[in-house]
Structures are given as C-alpha cells and as structure tokens.
Motif scaffolding. Structure first.
Motif, PDB file in Angstrom:
ATOM      1  N   VAL A 137     -18.894 -12.639   8.017  1.00 26.28           N
ATOM      2  CA  VAL A 137     -19.466 -11.369   7.853  1.00 26.28           C
ATOM      3  C   VAL A 137     -20.338 -11.163   6.875  1.00 26.28           C
ATOM      4  O   VAL A 137     -21.368 -10.083   6.938  1.00 26.28           O
ATOM      5  N   GLY A 138     -20.530 -11.775   5.735  1.00 18.34           N
ATOM      6  CA  GLY A 138     -21.188 -11.728   4.475  1.00 18.34           C
ATOM      7  C   GLY A 138     -21.220 -10.462   3.944  1.00 18.34           C
ATOM      8  O   GLY A 138     -20.119 -10.219   3.614  1.00 18.34           O
ATOM      9  N   THR A 139     -22.446  -9.949   3.552  1.00 18.76           N
ATOM     10  CA  THR A 139     -22.160  -8.670   2.743  1.00 18.76           C
ATOM     11  C   THR A 139     -21.463  -7.395   3.392  1.00 18.76           C
ATOM     12  O   THR A 139     -21.505  -6.491   2.879  1.00 18.76           O
ATOM     13  N   GLY A 140     -21.149  -7.575   4.632  1.00 16.11           N
ATOM     14  CA  GLY A 140     -20.488  -6.570   5.524  1.00 16.11           C
ATOM     15  C   GLY A 140     -19.164  -6.389   4.699  1.00 16.11           C
ATOM     16  O   GLY A 140     -18.534  -5.151   5.017  1.00 16.11           O
ATOM     17  N   TRP A 141     -18.805  -7.388   4.214  1.00 20.42           N
ATOM     18  CA  TRP A 141     -17.329  -7.065   3.321  1.00 20.42           C
ATOM     19  C   TRP A 141     -17.547  -5.846   2.463  1.00 20.42           C
ATOM     20  O   TRP A 141     -16.438  -5.446   2.187  1.00 20.42           O
ATOM     21  N   MET A 142     -18.694  -5.548   1.689  1.00 21.61           N
ATOM     22  CA  MET A 142     -18.853  -4.827   0.890  1.00 21.61           C
ATOM     23  C   MET A 142     -18.581  -3.377   1.721  1.00 21.61           C
ATOM     24  O   MET A 142     -18.156  -2.253   0.876  1.00 21.61           O
ATOM     25  N   VAL A 143     -18.460  -3.204   2.869  1.00 23.13           N
ATOM     26  CA  VAL A 143     -18.310  -1.959   3.449  1.00 23.13           C
ATOM     27  C   VAL A 143     -16.666  -2.026   4.171  1.00 23.13           C
ATOM     28  O   VAL A 143     -16.075  -1.112   4.171  1.00 23.13           O
ATOM     29  N   LEU A 144     -16.350  -3.331   4.783  1.00 22.27           N
ATOM     30  CA  LEU A 144     -15.151  -3.434   5.553  1.00 22.27           C
ATOM     31  C   LEU A 144     -14.195  -3.614   4.630  1.00 22.27           C
ATOM     32  O   LEU A 144     -13.031  -2.984   4.976  1.00 22.27           O
ATOM     33  N   GLN A 145     -14.209  -4.246   3.396  1.00 23.69           N
ATOM     34  CA  GLN A 145     -13.028  -4.024   2.405  1.00 23.69           C
ATOM     35  C   GLN A 145     -12.618  -2.523   2.057  1.00 23.69           C
ATOM     36  O   GLN A 145     -11.431  -2.379   2.192  1.00 23.69           O
ATOM     37  N   PRO A 146     -13.425  -1.695   1.615  1.00 25.57           N
ATOM     38  CA  PRO A 146     -12.830  -0.583   0.960  1.00 25.57           C
ATOM     39  C   PRO A 146     -12.607   0.440   2.400  1.00 25.57           C
ATOM     40  O   PRO A 146     -11.268   1.084   1.965  1.00 25.57           O
ATOM     41  N   MET A 147     -12.919   0.124   3.534  1.00 31.75           N
ATOM     42  CA  MET A 147     -12.647   0.760   4.914  1.00 31.75           C
ATOM     43  C   MET A 147     -11.026   0.239   5.348  1.00 31.75           C
ATOM     44  O   MET A 147     -10.028   0.894   5.526  1.00 31.75           O
ATOM     45  N   VAL A 148     -10.803  -1.111   4.960  1.00 23.96           N
ATOM     46  CA  VAL A 148      -9.547  -1.548   5.156  1.00 23.96           C
ATOM     47  C   VAL A 148      -8.278  -1.257   3.980  1.00 23.96           C
ATOM     48  O   VAL A 148      -7.210  -0.648   4.526  1.00 23.96           O
ATOM     49  N   HIS A 149      -8.863  -1.084   2.825  1.00 26.78           N
ATOM     50  CA  HIS A 149      -8.018  -0.558   1.805  1.00 26.78           C
ATOM     51  C   HIS A 149      -7.645   1.067   2.012  1.00 26.78           C
ATOM     52  O   HIS A 149      -6.414   1.256   1.848  1.00 26.78           O
ATOM     53  N   ILE A 150      -8.433   1.770   2.593  1.00 33.46           N
ATOM     54  CA  ILE A 150      -8.161   3.107   2.582  1.00 33.46           C
ATOM     55  C   ILE A 150      -7.140   3.236   3.765  1.00 33.46           C
ATOM     56  O   ILE A 150      -6.266   4.465   3.630  1.00 33.46           O
ATOM     57  N   LEU A 151      -7.409   2.477   4.645  1.00 33.42           N
ATOM     58  CA  LEU A 151      -6.592   2.587   5.943  1.00 33.42           C
ATOM     59  C   LEU A 151      -5.250   2.325   5.443  1.00 33.42           C
ATOM     60  O   LEU A 151      -3.935   3.100   5.687  1.00 33.42           O
ATOM     61  N   LEU A 152      -4.803   1.314   4.526  1.00 30.56           N
ATOM     62  CA  LEU A 152      -3.505   0.762   4.242  1.00 30.56           C
ATOM     63  C   LEU A 152      -2.907   1.882   3.022  1.00 30.56           C
ATOM     64  O   LEU A 152      -1.837   2.002   3.352  1.00 30.56           O
ATOM     65  N   PHE A 153      -3.881   2.333   2.109  1.00 29.87           N
ATOM     66  CA  PHE A 153      -3.449   3.345   1.419  1.00 29.87           C
ATOM     67  C   PHE A 153      -2.800   4.492   2.020  1.00 29.87           C
ATOM     68  O   PHE A 153      -2.099   5.228   1.286  1.00 29.87           O
ATOM     69  N   THR A 154      -3.781   5.254   2.753  1.00 29.97           N
ATOM     70  CA  THR A 154      -3.633   6.358   3.537  1.00 29.97           C
ATOM     71  C   THR A 154      -2.142   6.249   4.189  1.00 29.97           C
ATOM     72  O   THR A 154      -1.191   7.029   4.159  1.00 29.97           O
ATOM     73  N   LEU A 155      -1.935   5.014   5.011  1.00 25.99           N
ATOM     74  CA  LEU A 155      -0.507   4.805   5.620  1.00 25.99           C
ATOM     75  C   LEU A 155       0.487   4.606   4.447  1.00 25.99           C
ATOM     76  O   LEU A 155       1.502   5.384   4.704  1.00 25.99           O
ATOM     77  N   VAL A 156       0.599   4.089   3.396  1.00 21.29           N
ATOM     78  CA  VAL A 156       1.677   3.977   2.477  1.00 21.29           C
ATOM     79  C   VAL A 156       1.724   5.368   1.700  1.00 21.29           C
ATOM     80  O   VAL A 156       3.016   5.747   1.810  1.00 21.29           O
ATOM     81  N   PHE A 157       0.786   5.851   1.100  1.00 24.19           N
ATOM     82  CA  PHE A 157       0.872   7.022   0.495  1.00 24.19           C
ATOM     83  C   PHE A 157       1.049   8.510   1.316  1.00 24.19           C
ATOM     84  O   PHE A 157       1.857   9.245   0.764  1.00 24.19           O
ATOM     85  N   TYR A 158       0.236   8.414   2.202  1.00 25.03           N
ATOM     86  CA  TYR A 158       0.476   9.664   3.147  1.00 25.03           C
ATOM     87  C   TYR A 158       1.619   9.815   4.101  1.00 25.03           C
ATOM     88  O   TYR A 158       2.349  11.110   4.303  1.00 25.03           O
ATOM     89  N   GLN A 159       2.061   8.539   4.861  1.00 22.77           N
ATOM     90  CA  GLN A 159       2.959   8.547   5.695  1.00 22.77           C
ATOM     91  C   GLN A 159       4.166   8.233   5.072  1.00 22.77           C
ATOM     92  O   GLN A 159       5.416   8.775   5.532  1.00 22.77           O
ATOM     93  N   PHE A 160       4.328   7.349   4.315  1.00 26.16           N
ATOM     94  CA  PHE A 160       5.611   7.014   3.832  1.00 26.16           C
ATOM     95  C   PHE A 160       6.279   7.850   2.519  1.00 26.16           C
ATOM     96  O   PHE A 160       7.122   8.017   2.347  1.00 26.16           O
ATOM     97  N   PHE A 161       5.076   7.991   1.547  1.00 19.50           N
ATOM     98  CA  PHE A 161       5.557   8.602   0.431  1.00 19.50           C
ATOM     99  C   PHE A 161       5.121  10.118   0.424  1.00 19.50           C
ATOM    100  O   PHE A 161       5.454  11.109  -0.161  1.00 19.50           O
ATOM    101  N   GLN A 162       4.543  10.795   1.782  1.00 16.41           N
ATOM    102  CA  GLN A 162       4.218  12.171   2.134  1.00 16.41           C
ATOM    103  C   GLN A 162       3.520  12.661   0.854  1.00 16.41           C
ATOM    104  O   GLN A 162       3.763  14.003   0.445  1.00 16.41           O
ATOM    105  N   VAL A 163       2.613  11.826   0.323  1.00 17.96           N
ATOM    106  CA  VAL A 163       1.585  12.696  -0.707  1.00 17.96           C
ATOM    107  C   VAL A 163       0.627  13.532  -0.040  1.00 17.96           C
ATOM    108  O   VAL A 163       0.129  13.007   0.968  1.00 17.96           O
ATOM    109  N   ARG A 164       0.278  14.879  -0.334  1.00 17.43           N
ATOM    110  CA  ARG A 164      -0.550  15.776  -0.099  1.00 17.43           C
ATOM    111  C   ARG A 164      -1.532  16.333  -1.044  1.00 17.43           C
ATOM    112  O   ARG A 164      -1.026  16.366  -2.399  1.00 17.43           O
ATOM    113  N   TRP A 165      -2.639  16.416  -0.552  1.00 20.20           N
ATOM    114  CA  TRP A 165      -3.704  17.158  -1.602  1.00 20.20           C
ATOM    115  C   TRP A 165      -3.319  18.480  -1.570  1.00 20.20           C
ATOM    116  O   TRP A 165      -3.325  19.127  -0.540  1.00 20.20           O
ATOM    117  N   PRO A 166      -3.619  19.280  -2.801  1.00 21.02           N
ATOM    118  CA  PRO A 166      -3.184  20.677  -2.910  1.00 21.02           C
ATOM    119  C   PRO A 166      -4.359  21.442  -2.138  1.00 21.02           C
ATOM    120  O   PRO A 166      -4.363  22.556  -1.515  1.00 21.02           O
TER     121      PRO A 166
END
Length: 256
Positions: A25-54
């Motif tokens: 993928v080359g430098t495309g990882w500079m975009v793919l990595q943050p996208m994968v991370h945000i999907l993972l963290f949204t799943l964990v904190f939004y769905q599992f821990f039910q964190v919401r922004w005010p």
C-alpha cells in the motif's frame, strides 16, 4: 538557508519512503492506519463503554469525528516521542565523518509526523463538511502552530539527550501510551474530575485537541489568550531545546 531547506526536504522524503518501503500500500498507510484506528476506538468506547460527547447529536459519526480529530493530534506527538530518541543515534556516520546540520534530524521526524497529521486532519475536515463547517475552521492551521512548536522542542530535547541516555528510547512508548489516556482523546474534557482538571489545562495536546474540535465541529473560535500563552511557551521551549542540542552536540562523536 536555501541549502538547509533542500537538505531538509530530501531527508524528509527519504524518511517517508523508508517507513513504507516494501509495503504494497505504501504511503497509503498514512491514511488507512488512522481510519482503521478510529473504527476500532469508536466500536470500543462508543458501543461498549457508551461514551458520548456533550455536544452534537450523540451519533456514532459524531463521536467518531471528535475522537478522530484528537487522535490525529495525539499521533503527531506520539510519533515524535517514539522516534525522536533515535533520530541522531541512528546516524553515527553523520556525527563522526560528515559536516551535517544534525539539528535537522529530529526536525525531520517532526516533519514526517506533521505530514501524517495534516493528511488525517484533511480527512476530518472532509467529513466535518457534511455536518456543516463554519468559517472558523479556516483558523485550524493557526491553532496547530503551538503544538508544532512543542513538537520541535520535544524532538530536539529527546534526540540529543538520548545520545547519552539510551534508556529514553525504551521509556518513550510507555510515556506516549500514558499520554493517550491522560489526554481527552476518547472522552470529552468535561468528564475529567475537577480535582484533576489541571492535567488537561497544562497539557498542550489537550488544549489543541479541544480547540480543533471547537473549530471543526462547533464553529467556536480560538481562545486567543490561551493561544498566545501556548505560542509564547512553545517559542521559549524551542529556543531552549535548540540551545541544549547545540550545547551537548560536540560530545556526540565521543559517544557514537
């Protein structure tokens, strides 16, 4: 100055190419990595821990964008903390045999981290546009300036000190991980107890993250008093860090 800029640009391109060498993928990882991370963290904190922004509509998209902005800035700082300690010691031949502006080496690490931050924030701006951007978003580059200054200061301090204290490189990942959870990246700053609010108020990364979220998500302008304070502090730290780097630089060749 032109020659320094040319050398810096060449080393920055080299740094970016080496990071993704032999990758499909080359430098495309500079975009793919943050996208994968945000999907993972949204799943964990939004769905599992039910964190919401005010602020906002409470949707997963809203939460994901808030976290993505903060994560883009955190990644910039974490890259510097993790990579700057080896920025000078990895090139002993430049220290001992070649007349080279060594202060550029930590700055190259900052530049490479900055490229990824800009790409990530460009994605955040793109998706924020669907929710409606105000003209305040144009101030985003100004809001990032203090953090870049802090990053340069950190790069020079870590890059020079780690030549003598190799333990810094081993300690850096733990420090960057601790910073992730001490900074309101996955949770709003309002969730921090009042007794520990100073951890947010004194954290330049937290200030920048809150400012960037305000600009992109709520159309809230920059707190110029806070910006001026951070800009002044970052400038003073940069001057001290560069002085410190040059002060101990003559001993690099004896260690390396």
């Amino acid at each position: 100055m032109t020659q320094w800029f040319y050398v810096y640009r060449q080393w920055l391109l080299r740094e970016l190419q080496l990071r993704f060498r032999s990758s499909a993928v080359g430098t495309g990882w500079m975009v793919l990595q943050p996208m994968v991370h945000i999907l993972l963290f949204t799943l964990v904190f939004y769905q599992f821990f039910q964190v919401r922004w005010p602020q906002g509509d409470g949707s997963a998209t809203e939460y994901g964008l808030q976290v993505f902005i903060g994560l883009s800035l955190y990644t910039f700082v974490a890259e510097i903390i993790n990579r700057a300690p080896a920025s000078v010691s990895n090139y002993p031949y430049l220290v001992t045999k070649v007349r080279f502006p060594l202060a550029l080496l930590p700055a190259v690490v900052v530049g490479a981290a900055g490229v990824q931050m800009v790409l990530s924030l460009a994605i955040a701006v793109f998706f924020s546009a669907f929710k409606g951007l105000s003209l305040q978003a144009l101030w985003l580059p100004a809001a990032l300036l203090p953090l870049v200054g802090y990053g340069l200061a950190l790069g020079w301090l870590l890059g020079s000190a780690a030549v003598y204290l190799r333990d810094i490189a081993h300690l850096a990942p733990s420090v960057s991980s601790l910073l992730m959870f001490l900074t309101p990246i996955f949770y709003p700053a309002s969730m921090v107890p009042k007794g520990m609010r100073w951890l947010v108020d004194l954290n330049p990364l937290a200030w920048t993250a809150e400012c960037a979220r305000g600009l992109l998500m709520r159309g809230v302008g920059i707190d110029w008093a806070g910006w001026a304070g951070h800009m002044l502090t970052a400038g003073l730290l940069m001057c001290f860090a560069l002085w410190f780097f040059r002060r101990i630089q003559p001993g690099f060749s004896d260690v390396l």
